[in-house]
Design an enzyme around this catalytic site. Sequence first.
Site, PDB file in Angstrom:
ATOM      1  N   GLY A   1      64.994 -12.643  77.131  1.00  0.00           N
ATOM      2  CA  GLY A   1      64.721 -12.880  78.544  1.00  0.00           C
ATOM      3  C   GLY A   1      64.442 -11.566  79.246  1.00  0.00           C
TER       4      GLY A   1
ATOM      5  N   TYR B   1      65.100   5.956  87.462  1.00  0.00           N
ATOM      6  CA  TYR B   1      66.327   5.782  86.686  1.00  0.00           C
ATOM      7  C   TYR B   1      67.457   6.581  87.341  1.00  0.00           C
ATOM      8  CZ  TYR B   1      63.404   3.838  82.927  1.00  0.00           C
ATOM      9  OH  TYR B   1      62.532   3.077  82.190  1.00  0.00           O
TER      10      TYR B   1
ATOM     11  N   SER C   1      63.248  -2.523  75.828  1.00  0.00           N
ATOM     12  CA  SER C   1      64.281  -3.555  75.636  1.00  0.00           C
ATOM     13  C   SER C   1      64.120  -4.264  74.292  1.00  0.00           C
ATOM     14  CB  SER C   1      64.264  -4.573  76.777  1.00  0.00           C
ATOM     15  OG  SER C   1      64.754  -4.002  77.964  1.00  0.00           O
ATOM     16  N   PRO C   2      64.098  -3.524  73.179  1.00  0.00           N
ATOM     17  CA  PRO C   2      63.880  -4.141  71.868  1.00  0.00           C
ATOM     18  C   PRO C   2      65.026  -5.016  71.375  1.00  0.00           C
ATOM     19  CG  PRO C   2      64.417  -1.817  71.620  1.00  0.00           C
ATOM     20  CD  PRO C   2      64.228  -2.049  73.090  1.00  0.00           C
TER      21      PRO C   2
ATOM     22  N   VAL D   1      71.693  -9.071  74.986  1.00  0.00           N
ATOM     23  CA  VAL D   1      71.157  -8.757  73.661  1.00  0.00           C
ATOM     24  C   VAL D   1      71.277  -9.983  72.761  1.00  0.00           C
ATOM     25  CG1 VAL D   1      71.701  -6.314  73.873  1.00  0.00           C
ATOM     26  CG2 VAL D   1      73.381  -7.851  72.852  1.00  0.00           C
ATOM     27  N   PHE D   2      70.352 -10.107  71.822  1.00  0.00           N
ATOM     28  CA  PHE D   2      70.384 -11.245  70.908  1.00  0.00           C
ATOM     29  C   PHE D   2      71.231 -10.969  69.677  1.00  0.00           C
ATOM     30  CE2 PHE D   2      66.384  -8.934  70.124  1.00  0.00           C
ATOM     31  CZ  PHE D   2      66.526  -8.572  68.791  1.00  0.00           C
TER      32      PHE D   2
END
Length: 305
Positions: free
Chosen positions: A220, A52, A215-216, A225-226
Amino acid sequence: MRTIKLGNSALEVPVVAVGCMRINSLDKAEAERFVQTSLEEGANFFDHADIYGGGNCEEIFADAIHMSDSVRENIILQSKCGIRKGMFDFSKEHILASVDGILKRLRTDYLDILLLHRPDTLVEPEEVAEAFDILESSGKVRHFGVSNQNPMQIQLLQKYVKQPIVANQLQLSITNATMITNGFNVNMENEAAVNRDGSILDFCRLNDITIQPWSPFQYGFFQGVFLGNEKFPELNKKIDEVAEKHGVSNTTIAIAWLLRHPARMQPVTGTMNVERLRDCCRASEVQLSREDWYGILRAAGNVLP
Protein backbone atom coordinates in the site's frame (compact mmCIF):
# COMPACT_ATOMS: atom_id res chain seq x y z
CA MET A 1 28.94 -4.55 -4.07
CA ARG A 2 27.97 -4.79 -7.72
CA THR A 3 27.61 -1.54 -9.58
CA ILE A 4 25.62 -0.31 -12.55
CA LYS A 5 25.75 2.74 -14.76
CA LEU A 6 23.19 5.32 -13.64
CA GLY A 7 20.96 5.87 -16.66
CA ASN A 8 23.01 6.69 -19.73
CA SER A 9 25.67 8.51 -17.70
CA ALA A 10 29.20 7.34 -16.97
CA LEU A 11 28.49 7.38 -13.23
CA GLU A 12 29.01 3.96 -11.63
CA VAL A 13 26.70 3.44 -8.66
CA PRO A 14 26.12 0.55 -6.25
CA VAL A 15 23.00 -1.49 -7.01
CA VAL A 16 21.59 -0.64 -3.57
CA ALA A 17 21.06 3.00 -2.56
CA VAL A 18 20.89 3.99 1.10
CA GLY A 19 17.80 6.06 1.91
CA CYS A 20 18.28 8.62 4.68
CA MET A 21 14.67 9.70 5.22
CA ARG A 22 14.60 8.38 8.79
CA ILE A 23 18.14 9.15 9.93
CA ASN A 24 16.73 11.77 12.30
CA SER A 25 15.33 8.90 14.37
CA LEU A 26 18.89 7.94 15.38
CA ASP A 27 21.09 9.51 18.03
CA LYS A 28 24.57 10.73 17.10
CA ALA A 29 26.37 7.44 17.80
CA GLU A 30 23.70 5.41 16.01
CA ALA A 31 23.82 7.69 12.96
CA GLU A 32 27.60 7.38 12.79
CA ARG A 33 27.37 3.60 13.00
CA PHE A 34 24.68 3.52 10.33
CA VAL A 35 26.73 5.57 7.89
CA GLN A 36 29.90 3.62 8.62
CA THR A 37 28.09 0.32 8.06
CA SER A 38 26.87 1.58 4.69
CA LEU A 39 30.41 2.40 3.64
CA GLU A 40 31.74 -0.94 4.88
CA GLU A 41 29.15 -2.68 2.70
CA GLY A 42 30.14 -0.69 -0.38
CA ALA A 43 26.83 1.17 -0.28
CA ASN A 44 28.25 4.65 -0.73
CA PHE A 45 25.20 6.05 -2.54
CA PHE A 46 23.06 8.13 -0.16
CA ASP A 47 19.57 9.32 -1.07
CA HIS A 48 18.14 12.48 0.53
CA ALA A 49 15.38 15.05 0.02
CA ASP A 50 15.04 18.59 1.26
CA ILE A 51 11.78 17.71 3.05
CA TYR A 52 13.16 14.78 5.06
CA GLY A 53 12.99 15.95 8.64
CA GLY A 54 12.46 19.46 7.33
CA GLY A 55 16.06 19.38 6.12
CA ASN A 56 17.37 18.10 9.43
CA CYS A 57 18.15 14.65 7.97
CA GLU A 58 20.74 16.14 5.62
CA GLU A 59 22.41 17.96 8.50
CA ILE A 60 22.47 14.83 10.66
CA PHE A 61 23.97 12.85 7.79
CA ALA A 62 26.73 15.41 7.21
CA ASP A 63 27.63 15.28 10.90
CA ALA A 64 27.47 11.47 11.03
CA ILE A 65 29.78 10.97 8.06
CA HIS A 66 32.11 13.77 9.25
CA MET A 67 31.86 15.50 5.90
CA SER A 68 35.13 16.71 4.47
CA ASP A 69 36.71 16.95 1.03
CA SER A 70 38.29 13.51 1.37
CA VAL A 71 35.02 11.95 2.53
CA ARG A 72 33.07 13.65 -0.25
CA GLU A 73 35.33 12.17 -2.92
CA ASN A 74 34.29 8.65 -1.93
CA ILE A 75 30.53 8.98 -1.70
CA ILE A 76 27.65 9.66 -4.10
CA LEU A 77 24.99 12.11 -2.95
CA GLN A 78 21.50 12.37 -4.36
CA SER A 79 18.79 14.69 -3.11
CA LYS A 80 15.34 15.76 -4.20
CA CYS A 81 13.36 18.99 -4.25
CA GLY A 82 9.97 20.26 -5.36
CA ILE A 83 7.67 19.43 -2.44
CA ARG A 84 6.51 22.33 -0.31
CA LYS A 85 3.85 22.48 2.39
CA GLY A 86 0.52 22.06 0.64
CA MET A 87 1.93 22.25 -2.88
CA PHE A 88 4.51 21.13 -5.41
CA ASP A 89 6.92 23.67 -6.88
CA PHE A 90 9.20 23.20 -9.90
CA SER A 91 9.72 26.92 -10.42
CA LYS A 92 13.21 28.08 -11.32
CA GLU A 93 13.48 30.12 -8.13
CA HIS A 94 12.44 27.26 -5.89
CA ILE A 95 14.73 24.69 -7.52
CA LEU A 96 17.75 26.99 -7.24
CA ALA A 97 16.99 27.99 -3.65
CA SER A 98 16.35 24.36 -2.68
CA VAL A 99 19.68 23.20 -4.06
CA ASP A 100 21.53 25.95 -2.20
CA GLY A 101 19.85 24.82 1.00
CA ILE A 102 20.64 21.16 0.33
CA LEU A 103 24.32 21.89 -0.33
CA LYS A 104 24.60 23.97 2.82
CA ARG A 105 23.03 21.26 4.98
CA LEU A 106 25.12 18.48 3.43
CA ARG A 107 28.25 20.63 3.68
CA THR A 108 29.27 20.00 0.09
CA ASP A 109 29.78 22.06 -3.06
CA TYR A 110 27.86 19.76 -5.36
CA LEU A 111 25.27 17.01 -5.69
CA ASP A 112 25.95 14.02 -7.88
CA ILE A 113 22.24 13.77 -8.70
CA LEU A 114 19.24 16.05 -8.21
CA LEU A 115 15.74 14.61 -8.60
CA LEU A 116 12.51 16.55 -9.00
CA HIS A 117 10.43 14.98 -6.25
CA ARG A 118 6.72 14.79 -7.19
CA PRO A 119 5.19 16.12 -10.41
CA ASP A 120 4.15 19.78 -10.31
CA THR A 121 1.12 20.23 -12.55
CA LEU A 122 1.93 23.96 -12.76
CA VAL A 123 5.42 23.27 -14.05
CA GLU A 124 6.84 25.51 -16.72
CA PRO A 125 9.42 23.17 -18.28
CA GLU A 126 11.32 26.13 -19.72
CA GLU A 127 11.98 27.26 -16.13
CA VAL A 128 13.21 23.82 -15.15
CA ALA A 129 15.56 23.90 -18.13
CA GLU A 130 16.93 27.28 -17.05
CA ALA A 131 17.44 26.05 -13.49
CA PHE A 132 19.20 22.87 -14.64
CA ASP A 133 21.50 24.86 -16.93
CA ILE A 134 22.49 27.16 -14.08
CA LEU A 135 23.06 24.27 -11.69
CA GLU A 136 25.12 22.35 -14.22
CA SER A 137 27.24 25.27 -15.39
CA SER A 138 27.94 26.34 -11.80
CA GLY A 139 29.02 22.80 -10.90
CA LYS A 140 26.37 22.49 -8.18
CA VAL A 141 24.65 19.46 -9.78
CA ARG A 142 26.25 16.90 -12.07
CA HIS A 143 23.27 14.71 -13.07
CA PHE A 144 19.51 15.16 -13.09
CA GLY A 145 16.48 12.94 -12.69
CA VAL A 146 12.88 12.78 -11.56
CA SER A 147 10.74 10.94 -9.07
CA ASN A 148 7.20 9.55 -9.38
CA GLN A 149 6.80 10.66 -12.99
CA ASN A 150 5.09 8.96 -15.92
CA PRO A 151 6.43 8.84 -19.50
CA MET A 152 4.56 11.90 -20.79
CA GLN A 153 5.69 14.03 -17.86
CA ILE A 154 9.29 13.03 -18.52
CA GLN A 155 8.93 13.66 -22.25
CA LEU A 156 7.51 17.12 -21.58
CA LEU A 157 10.59 17.95 -19.50
CA GLN A 158 12.92 16.45 -22.06
CA LYS A 159 11.47 18.70 -24.79
CA TYR A 160 13.14 21.63 -23.01
CA VAL A 161 15.79 20.18 -20.70
CA LYS A 162 19.05 19.36 -22.48
CA GLN A 163 20.50 17.25 -19.67
CA PRO A 164 19.66 13.53 -19.76
CA ILE A 165 17.15 12.26 -17.21
CA VAL A 166 19.21 9.52 -15.58
CA ALA A 167 16.82 8.22 -12.89
CA ASN A 168 13.16 7.94 -11.96
CA GLN A 169 12.39 7.08 -8.35
CA LEU A 170 9.14 5.09 -8.19
CA GLN A 171 7.23 3.11 -5.58
CA LEU A 172 7.86 -0.56 -6.29
CA SER A 173 7.92 -3.70 -4.18
CA ILE A 174 6.78 -7.30 -4.40
CA THR A 175 3.31 -6.22 -3.24
CA ASN A 176 3.24 -2.94 -5.20
CA ALA A 177 4.22 -4.24 -8.61
CA THR A 178 1.53 -3.05 -11.01
CA MET A 179 4.16 -1.55 -13.32
CA ILE A 180 5.36 -5.12 -13.80
CA THR A 181 2.11 -7.09 -13.73
CA ASN A 182 0.13 -5.01 -16.21
CA GLY A 183 2.80 -5.88 -18.76
CA PHE A 184 1.61 -9.47 -19.08
CA ASN A 185 -2.10 -8.70 -18.79
CA VAL A 186 -2.23 -6.73 -22.04
CA ASN A 187 -5.70 -6.65 -23.60
CA MET A 188 -7.16 -8.72 -20.75
CA GLU A 189 -10.52 -7.94 -19.16
CA ASN A 190 -9.28 -7.83 -15.58
CA GLU A 191 -8.07 -5.31 -13.04
CA ALA A 192 -4.44 -6.27 -13.55
CA ALA A 193 -4.64 -5.12 -17.17
CA VAL A 194 -5.27 -1.50 -16.18
CA ASN A 195 -2.27 0.58 -17.25
CA ARG A 196 -1.92 3.09 -14.43
CA ASP A 197 1.47 4.54 -15.25
CA GLY A 198 1.77 4.82 -19.02
CA SER A 199 4.09 1.79 -19.24
CA ILE A 200 6.75 3.59 -17.21
CA LEU A 201 8.83 0.42 -16.77
CA ASP A 202 9.26 -0.10 -20.50
CA PHE A 203 9.68 3.63 -21.10
CA CYS A 204 12.57 3.84 -18.64
CA ARG A 205 14.23 0.78 -20.16
CA LEU A 206 13.87 2.17 -23.68
CA ASN A 207 15.32 5.53 -22.65
CA ASP A 208 18.12 4.29 -20.37
CA ILE A 209 16.58 5.76 -17.22
CA THR A 210 17.42 3.90 -14.02
CA ILE A 211 14.37 3.05 -11.92
CA GLN A 212 15.02 3.54 -8.20
CA PRO A 213 12.33 1.59 -6.30
CA TRP A 214 11.36 3.30 -3.05
CA SER A 215 9.65 1.57 -0.11
CA PRO A 216 10.79 -1.88 -1.33
CA PHE A 217 9.28 -3.55 1.78
CA GLN A 218 6.02 -1.62 2.00
CA TYR A 219 2.54 -2.64 0.92
CA GLY A 220 0.00 0.00 0.00
CA PHE A 221 1.05 3.57 0.58
CA PHE A 222 3.08 3.30 3.79
CA GLN A 223 0.57 0.86 5.30
CA GLY A 224 3.32 -1.35 6.68
CA VAL A 225 5.87 -3.95 5.67
CA PHE A 226 4.85 -7.25 4.11
CA LEU A 227 7.74 -9.29 5.55
CA GLY A 228 6.56 -11.29 8.54
CA ASN A 229 3.08 -9.81 8.17
CA GLU A 230 0.18 -12.18 8.84
CA LYS A 231 -1.74 -10.49 6.01
CA PHE A 232 0.62 -12.17 3.53
CA PRO A 233 1.03 -15.80 4.69
CA GLU A 234 1.66 -17.35 1.27
CA LEU A 235 4.09 -14.66 0.25
CA ASN A 236 6.12 -14.94 3.42
CA LYS A 237 6.14 -18.71 3.19
CA LYS A 238 7.58 -18.51 -0.33
CA ILE A 239 10.10 -15.79 0.52
CA ASP A 240 11.29 -17.76 3.55
CA GLU A 241 11.65 -20.87 1.41
CA VAL A 242 13.79 -19.03 -1.14
CA ALA A 243 15.78 -17.33 1.62
CA GLU A 244 16.61 -20.69 3.20
CA LYS A 245 17.73 -22.03 -0.17
CA HIS A 246 20.21 -19.17 -0.54
CA GLY A 247 21.21 -19.03 3.12
CA VAL A 248 20.13 -15.41 3.51
CA SER A 249 17.36 -13.44 5.24
CA ASN A 250 13.90 -12.63 3.92
CA THR A 251 15.03 -8.99 3.71
CA THR A 252 17.77 -9.99 1.28
CA ILE A 253 15.33 -11.88 -0.93
CA ALA A 254 12.91 -8.94 -1.11
CA ILE A 255 15.69 -6.75 -2.53
CA ALA A 256 17.12 -9.54 -4.70
CA TRP A 257 13.66 -9.91 -6.28
CA LEU A 258 13.90 -6.32 -7.54
CA LEU A 259 17.51 -6.70 -8.63
CA ARG A 260 16.63 -9.82 -10.65
CA HIS A 261 14.58 -7.73 -13.08
CA PRO A 262 16.55 -6.97 -16.28
CA ALA A 263 15.69 -3.26 -16.01
CA ARG A 264 18.80 -2.99 -13.80
CA MET A 265 17.04 -1.16 -10.99
CA GLN A 266 18.62 0.49 -7.95
CA PRO A 267 16.40 -0.07 -4.88
CA VAL A 268 16.47 2.60 -2.18
CA THR A 269 16.49 1.20 1.35
CA GLY A 270 14.66 2.88 4.20
CA THR A 271 15.80 0.94 7.23
CA MET A 272 17.88 2.50 9.99
CA ASN A 273 18.72 -0.92 11.44
CA VAL A 274 22.31 -1.76 10.55
CA GLU A 275 21.74 -5.52 10.41
CA ARG A 276 18.81 -5.11 8.04
CA LEU A 277 20.92 -2.71 6.02
CA ARG A 278 23.61 -5.40 5.74
CA ASP A 279 20.92 -7.85 4.64
CA CYS A 280 19.78 -5.41 1.94
CA CYS A 281 23.33 -5.10 0.67
CA ARG A 282 23.77 -8.89 0.52
CA ALA A 283 21.11 -8.94 -2.20
CA SER A 284 23.83 -7.77 -4.57
CA GLU A 285 25.29 -11.29 -4.35
CA VAL A 286 22.04 -13.23 -4.85
CA GLN A 287 20.69 -14.20 -8.27
CA LEU A 288 17.15 -15.57 -8.13
CA SER A 289 16.09 -18.22 -10.60
CA ARG A 290 13.24 -17.50 -12.99
CA GLU A 291 11.16 -20.11 -11.14
CA ASP A 292 11.70 -18.47 -7.75
CA TRP A 293 11.12 -14.95 -9.09
CA TYR A 294 7.78 -15.89 -10.61
CA GLY A 295 6.94 -18.03 -7.58
CA ILE A 296 7.31 -14.98 -5.33
CA LEU A 297 5.25 -12.86 -7.73
CA ARG A 298 2.42 -15.42 -7.69
CA ALA A 299 2.62 -15.83 -3.91
CA ALA A 300 1.92 -12.11 -3.59
CA GLY A 301 -1.50 -12.75 -5.12
CA ASN A 302 -0.72 -12.08 -8.76
CA VAL A 303 -2.39 -14.48 -11.21
CA LEU A 304 -0.65 -15.21 -14.47
CA PRO A 305 -3.10 -15.06 -17.43
